[in-house]
Design a protein around this motif. Sequence first.
Motif, short mmCIF file in Angstrom:
data_model
loop_
_atom_site.label_atom_id
_atom_site.label_comp_id
_atom_site.label_asym_id
_atom_site.label_seq_id
_atom_site.Cartn_x
_atom_site.Cartn_y
_atom_site.Cartn_z
N TYR A 1 12.77 -4.53 -0.44
CA TYR A 1 13.47 -4.70 -1.98
C TYR A 1 12.95 -5.88 -2.63
O TYR A 1 12.09 -5.62 -3.79
N VAL A 2 12.33 -7.00 -1.81
CA VAL A 2 11.64 -8.12 -2.40
C VAL A 2 10.31 -7.50 -2.75
O VAL A 2 9.79 -7.97 -3.84
N VAL B 1 16.98 1.46 -3.09
CA VAL B 1 17.16 0.49 -2.08
C VAL B 1 18.10 -0.72 -2.25
O VAL B 1 18.95 -0.94 -1.21
N GLY B 2 18.36 -1.15 -3.50
CA GLY B 2 19.35 -2.18 -3.66
C GLY B 2 20.68 -1.62 -3.62
O GLY B 2 21.62 -2.52 -2.92
N GLY C 1 6.29 -5.84 -7.34
CA GLY C 1 5.09 -4.84 -7.59
C GLY C 1 4.49 -4.34 -6.57
O GLY C 1 3.28 -3.84 -6.67
N SER C 2 4.61 -4.80 -5.22
CA SER C 2 3.88 -4.21 -3.97
C SER C 2 4.52 -3.04 -3.46
O SER C 2 5.04 -2.75 -2.44
N TRP D 1 7.09 -0.44 4.26
CA TRP D 1 8.37 -0.84 5.03
C TRP D 1 9.57 0.03 5.24
O TRP D 1 10.11 0.18 6.08
N GLY D 2 9.43 0.92 4.04
CA GLY D 2 10.43 1.97 4.03
C GLY D 2 10.33 3.04 5.30
O GLY D 2 11.44 3.43 5.88
#
Length: 186
Positions: free
Chosen positions: A129-130, A81-82, A135-136, A143-144
Motif C-alpha cells: 500500500y505504501v 489493498v487499503g 507510485g511504485s 509485493w502483492g
Amino acid sequence: MNVHRILRAVESLDRVDGPAAAVARTVRGLLEGRKVDGLLRGSWLGHPVHPVLVTVPIGMWSGALLLDLMRGQRDASRRLVGIGLLAALPTVVTGYADFSALQDVRQRRVGAVHAVSNAVAIDCFLTSYVLRTRGSDRAATLWGLLDMGAVGAGGALGGHLSYAQGGGVFRWQAGPEADAAVQAGA
C-alpha cells in the motif's frame, strides 16, 4: 511435496507452545465473562465469525492483484489493498478471540503459525500500500504476489485448523457451555 504432510507437521512445532499459551491466556483473560467474548466468537451467529470475515480482506487483495494486471487501474487497486487492510483489523480480533478458546495444544500450534503467516501477509500488504501511494506500481505488484503466498499459507493453516482438526467446530451448537465438553472430546 505433500501439502497435507506439511500441515500435519505444524501440529508438532512445540517451540510455539510457550508464546502461544501466553497469548491465549492474555486474550482469554481480557474476554472471559464479558459479552464481547460471545460477540467476537460468533455466539450470535451460531458458528465462529472469523471465517466469514476472512473473505473480505482476501477478496480485496485478490481483486487488487487482478487489477494490477490491467492498465489504468492503479487507483482502484490501491483502494482495494487499503480496504483489505482495514477489513483485516476485525478479522484479526475475531481470530484471536477464537484462538484464545482453543484447549488442544496441537490446534493452538497450528493457530499460532496461522496467525504469524497472516501477520506477515498484512505487513506485506501494508508495504504494498505504501509503495502504491508513492507510485511504485511495479514493486507493489511484486509485493502483492508475495502477499498472496503468505495469505495462501495462512488460509491453508486456517483450513487445516478448522476442517482437519475441528478447531471451533460445533462450538456453539449446544451453547457456549458446551465449549469445554467439545474441546475435551466428549
